[in-house]
Each structure stands twice: as structure tokens, then as C-alpha cells.
Design a protein around this motif. Structure first.
Motif, mmCIF file in Angstrom:
data_model
loop_
_atom_site.group_PDB
_atom_site.id
_atom_site.type_symbol
_atom_site.label_atom_id
_atom_site.label_comp_id
_atom_site.label_asym_id
_atom_site.label_seq_id
_atom_site.Cartn_x
_atom_site.Cartn_y
_atom_site.Cartn_z
ATOM 1 N N VAL A 158 0.460 -1.108 -0.470
ATOM 2 C CA VAL A 158 0.500 0.333 -0.284
ATOM 3 C C VAL A 158 0.588 1.406 0.522
ATOM 4 O O VAL A 158 1.607 1.181 0.242
ATOM 5 C CB VAL A 158 -0.487 0.085 1.175
ATOM 6 N N TYR A 159 0.177 2.033 -0.435
ATOM 7 C CA TYR A 159 1.082 3.514 -0.167
ATOM 8 C C TYR A 159 -0.114 4.911 0.066
ATOM 9 O O TYR A 159 -1.085 4.387 -0.316
ATOM 10 C CB TYR A 159 1.853 3.744 -1.221
ATOM 11 N N ASN A 160 0.429 5.577 0.710
ATOM 12 C CA ASN A 160 -0.883 7.162 0.931
ATOM 13 C C ASN A 160 -0.140 8.066 1.396
ATOM 14 O O ASN A 160 0.536 8.322 2.473
ATOM 15 C CB ASN A 160 -1.390 6.668 2.572
ATOM 16 N N THR A 161 -0.420 9.091 0.098
ATOM 17 C CA THR A 161 0.202 10.359 0.265
ATOM 18 C C THR A 161 -0.280 11.059 0.978
ATOM 19 O O THR A 161 0.427 12.031 1.449
ATOM 20 C CB THR A 161 -0.070 10.733 -0.989
ATOM 21 N N LEU A 162 -1.527 11.036 1.939
ATOM 22 C CA LEU A 162 -1.234 11.662 3.598
ATOM 23 C C LEU A 162 -0.497 11.494 4.002
ATOM 24 O O LEU A 162 -0.274 12.258 4.806
ATOM 25 C CB LEU A 162 -3.427 11.698 3.477
ATOM 26 N N THR A 163 -0.431 10.247 4.432
ATOM 27 C CA THR A 163 0.547 9.640 5.640
ATOM 28 C C THR A 163 1.559 9.455 5.731
ATOM 29 O O THR A 163 2.652 9.469 6.544
ATOM 30 C CB THR A 163 -0.166 8.508 6.237
ATOM 31 N N GLY A 164 1.773 9.665 3.980
ATOM 32 C CA GLY A 164 3.739 8.815 3.512
ATOM 33 C C GLY A 164 4.040 7.885 3.578
ATOM 34 O O GLY A 164 5.070 7.348 3.432
ATOM 35 N N GLU A 165 3.140 6.837 3.923
ATOM 36 C CA GLU A 165 2.902 5.476 3.996
ATOM 37 C C GLU A 165 3.389 4.605 2.423
ATOM 38 O O GLU A 165 3.440 5.337 1.120
ATOM 39 C CB GLU A 165 2.087 5.046 4.698
ATOM 40 N N GLY A 166 4.205 4.016 2.666
ATOM 41 C CA GLY A 166 4.980 3.374 1.342
ATOM 42 C C GLY A 166 5.235 4.003 0.466
ATOM 43 O O GLY A 166 5.306 5.389 0.328
ATOM 44 N N SER A 167 5.144 3.590 -0.545
ATOM 45 C CA SER A 167 5.158 4.629 -2.219
ATOM 46 C C SER A 167 5.351 3.328 -3.595
ATOM 47 O O SER A 167 4.857 2.547 -3.389
ATOM 48 C CB SER A 167 6.660 4.501 -2.299
ATOM 49 N N LEU A 168 5.308 4.558 -4.421
ATOM 50 C CA LEU A 168 4.389 3.169 -6.029
ATOM 51 C C LEU A 168 5.640 2.475 -6.433
ATOM 52 O O LEU A 168 5.101 1.039 -5.945
ATOM 53 C CB LEU A 168 4.143 3.898 -6.965
ATOM 54 N N LYS A 169 6.628 2.718 -5.545
ATOM 55 C CA LYS A 169 8.413 1.987 -6.283
ATOM 56 C C LYS A 169 8.494 0.223 -5.273
ATOM 57 O O LYS A 169 7.872 -0.484 -5.703
ATOM 58 C CB LYS A 169 9.582 2.447 -6.200
ATOM 59 N N ARG A 170 7.190 0.252 -4.485
ATOM 60 C CA ARG A 170 7.415 -0.704 -3.686
ATOM 61 C C ARG A 170 6.519 -1.240 -2.911
ATOM 62 O O ARG A 170 6.045 -2.756 -3.209
ATOM 63 C CB ARG A 170 7.996 -0.321 -1.400
ATOM 64 N N LEU A 171 5.483 -0.670 -3.773
ATOM 65 C CA LEU A 171 4.139 -1.827 -4.444
ATOM 66 C C LEU A 171 4.136 -2.139 -4.996
ATOM 67 O O LEU A 171 3.582 -3.269 -5.334
ATOM 68 C CB LEU A 171 2.832 -0.631 -4.694
ATOM 69 N N ILE A 172 4.810 -1.826 -6.403
ATOM 70 C CA ILE A 172 5.296 -2.652 -7.605
ATOM 71 C C ILE A 172 5.390 -3.613 -6.714
ATOM 72 O O ILE A 172 5.406 -5.205 -7.877
ATOM 73 C CB ILE A 172 5.589 -1.947 -8.657
ATOM 74 N N ALA A 173 7.293 -3.554 -6.138
ATOM 75 C CA ALA A 173 8.049 -4.811 -5.702
ATOM 76 C C ALA A 173 6.996 -5.803 -5.706
ATOM 77 O O ALA A 173 7.543 -7.304 -6.047
ATOM 78 C CB ALA A 173 8.583 -3.970 -4.759
#
Length: 361
Positions: A342-357
């Protein structure tokens, strides 16, 4: 067992007209008995597969949807010095393998009546076969392999194709894409605009040179995709690495690319603010039920994320579904490159790169 990769996205768009209906206004839908803005899956898929990033990631492994294969073949032969009549006949004969060709008296006699998805391999074979025919070789096209049921065309493997006259070469779509809808009540508004004649003098009337009206809308959209990873691999002839590359390119495009409708007027380019991926062998399921009750309040994006996660937790508890682990990586990865669902731009959790991984591990 089949492995499904499910992607859930929330994207906030400013005023836009991304996907128009037959009257030029933004498409809509009713969900939860209220009106929502809508973007069709067809518009989304075309925007993704024609985006520069998608093309760059899968260069050499993409098809083309066209009626003009015959025109391309004819032009190719003419450049090689083939006589016009011979080039046209060879082009018509070969194009007819992919679909019914228009009549010889038509304005475009080498075009196919319907759009057809053609892979790079099929296109190369078609050009080579046309060269042989134009050179005078007698070829029985009914016995000459040209169409393929599998090859390296990732977009055809993802989105499928149908050949009415040759169903043996149809491809079942490995990717299912829902229509994106706003998580909240939304209305189509009207933009009244004018254009002024720059050369009009002060002595003339004060009226505009043109008056127009255009529809637009704004909102936070929920989008759901379901990818049958095993079917995608089969459609690509068992090339698991190419399927993985395709999946990564698709997720990147879905989170960063939208339809281009009225971009010059609205500059409505947006990135997904929230994304969650699920990888499992269980029954795939949309979580659109999270928004049957339209999200309200001033912070619609935060409210949409909260409603989505609450509904997901409810479904997981009710159906005893496995959780996409957010407290421990199943592969034991560490650091900024660790897989994460997961990534959540409001909280800063995760990233698109990590989600794709996570999705392609």
C-alpha cells in the motif's frame, strides 16, 4: 490455482472533462442512488497502453489496434519498388486474413472493415508474406500460418482481442478494468466562456467573437483492476519475466496516467493518492461497496481512504480472507526498497515503487 493481482486506487481530479459522452459532457453513473462522475474502462485502457512510459517499458512487445494494416503493407511494398497493382493486390490478400477487407471500389480498398489488434510478430510476418506474393510466389493463405494465438504482445495479452472470422486466434483478456467512479456525489457543471477578437477596435461593439459552453466536473475517483497473472503468462507463451514487466508497467500507468480529454483547457493531470494491491488465489472482488454511501465532509480524500479501508477489513473478516501484510514483509526485505502492498500520500506510508515490487515479487 489461479493467482490474481488486484489493484485499488483513489485519485483526486480537479475540474476536468476526462471522458466525454455523445453530447461532449463528462460521463456519469448512479451509484448508491446518487449521481457520480465516471471514466470508462475503455478510455482508461487506451490512455495507459498508449502512454510514453508504458511504451518505453515494453518496447518491441506491443501490438497495434488498426483498420490500416493493408495500407501499411501496400506502402511497404511500394517503397520496395513493387508495381502499384501488384502491391495493392498483395496488401488486400494479406490484410483479409485479419478481417474482411473493404471492396475494391471503396475509397480505402486496403482497409479492414473492423479494428483488429495486430502483434509485432504478426505484422512482421504479414509484411514478409506480402513481399513473397508480390514477387509472384503462389501461396495458399488458408494454409499459411499468419495469425497467432500467443506471442510477445503484452497489451493484447492484457486486454484481449476478438477475431469474428477466426475465433481460434482470439485472446482472452487477462486484465479486467472497472469504470472509475467518484466516491461521493458529483454533478456536471457548465463552463460559459468567450473568445475575444484581438483585432477588434474600441470603436466597435464590445461583444465577444465567440461564445461557448462546456461541461466539467471534479472529484475523487475509485478504480479497481483485476489481473489474472497466470493467464497473462499463458497469453505471452509462458514468458513469466515478460509478464512481470508488463504487470509493473500496467500498475505504473494506472497510477500515473489518465485520459487526455480537454487537457489543454483543464490541465487535469493527476497521480493516484492512494493505492493498495492484493495478491492471492482467492476469489477477486471489487470494494466499490465502500462508496455506496457517498463520502461527505470537507476532506473527501481522507474520508474515502477511511471508508475503503474499513470496508476492506469488514470483507476480510466476513470471508476469512488473507491480509496483505503491512507489519512484516513475507520475503523478509528491509530498507526503502522493501516490498509493501500500500501507499498513502496523505500519511507518507509506502511508495509506488514498493507497491510494484510487492505485486511482481
Amino acid at each position: 490455482m489461479t493467482t490474481f493481482v488486484q489493484l485499488h486506487l483513489l485519485t483526486a481530479y480537479p475540474p476536468a472533462n476526462l471522458n466525454r459522452d455523445d453530447t461532449g459532457r463528462p460521463k456519469t453513473a448512479r451509484l448508491g442512488n446518487v449521481d457520480r462522475l465516471r471514466v470508462s474502462s475503455q478510455a482508461l485502457k487506451r490512455a495507459w497502453r498508449t502512454s510514453p512510459a508504458f511504451k518505453a517499458a515494453l518496447e518491441g512487445h506491443l501490438g497495434e489496434r488498426t483498420q490500416r494494416l493493408g495500407e501499411e503493407i501496400e506502402g511497404h511494398l511500394l517503397k520496395r519498388g513493387v508495381a502499384e497493382a501488384a502491391a495493392r493486390k498483395a496488401a488486400r490478400d494479406v490484410a483479409d486474413v485479419f478481417g474482411k477487407v473493404k471492396g475494391e471500389g471503396d475509397k480505402y480498398p486496403t482497409r479492414i472493415e473492423q479494428l483488429v489488434f495486430v502483434s509485432a510478430e504478426e505484422r512482421a510476418d504479414a509484411l514478409a508474406l506480402a513481399e513473397r506474393i508480390a514477387a509472384g510466389e503462389s501461396i495458399d493463405l488458408s494454409k499459411t500460418p499468419l495469425l497467432r494465438s500467443v506471442d510477445g504482445a503484452v497489451d493484447i495479452g492484457m486486454f484481449g482481442r476478438m477475431l469474428a472470422d477466426d475465433p481460434d486466434f482470439n485472446r482472452e483478456a487477462a486484465v479486467q478494468v472497472a469504470h472509475a467512479v467518484t466516491t461521493h456525489r458529483a454533478v456536471v457543471e457548465d463552463d460559459y466562456y468567450t473568445a475575444i477578437d484581438d483585432l477588434k477596435t474600441p470603436a466597435e461593439d464590445a461583444g465577444a467573437g465567440f461564445v461557448g459552453e462546456a461541461g466539467f466536473g471534479a472529484g475523487t475517483f475509485y478504480l479497481y483492476l483485476c489481473i489474472d497473472r497466470d493467464l497473462l503468462t499463458r497469453n505471452l507463451g509462458g514468458d513469466a519475466e515478460l509478464a512481470r514487466r508488463g504487470l509493473a508497467a500496467l500498475i505504473h500507468a494506472a497510477t500515473t496516467v489518465g485520459p487526455k480529454g480537454k487537457q489543454a483547457s483543464f490541465a487535469s493531470r493527476a497521480l493516484a493518492s492512494y493505492g493498495l494491491v492484493e495478491v492471492s488465489n482467492g476469489a477477486p472482488h471489487t470494494l466499490a461497496a465502500a462508496f455506496l454511501k457517498p463520502v461527505g465532509g470537507e476532506d473527501v480524500l481522507a474520508g474515502s481512504i477511511a471508508a475503503f479501508e474499513a470496508t476492506r477489513n469488514g470483507f476480510r473478516a466476513a470471508y476469512d480472507l488473507p491480509e496483505s501484510r503491512r507489519d512484516k514483509n513475507p520475503e523478509g526485505w528491509r530498507g526503502n526498497d522493501a516490498a509493501w502492498p500500500v501507499y498513502n500520500t496523505l500519511t507518507g506510508e509506502g511508495s509506488l515503487k514498493r507497491l510494484i515490487a510487492y505485486a511482481t515479487r
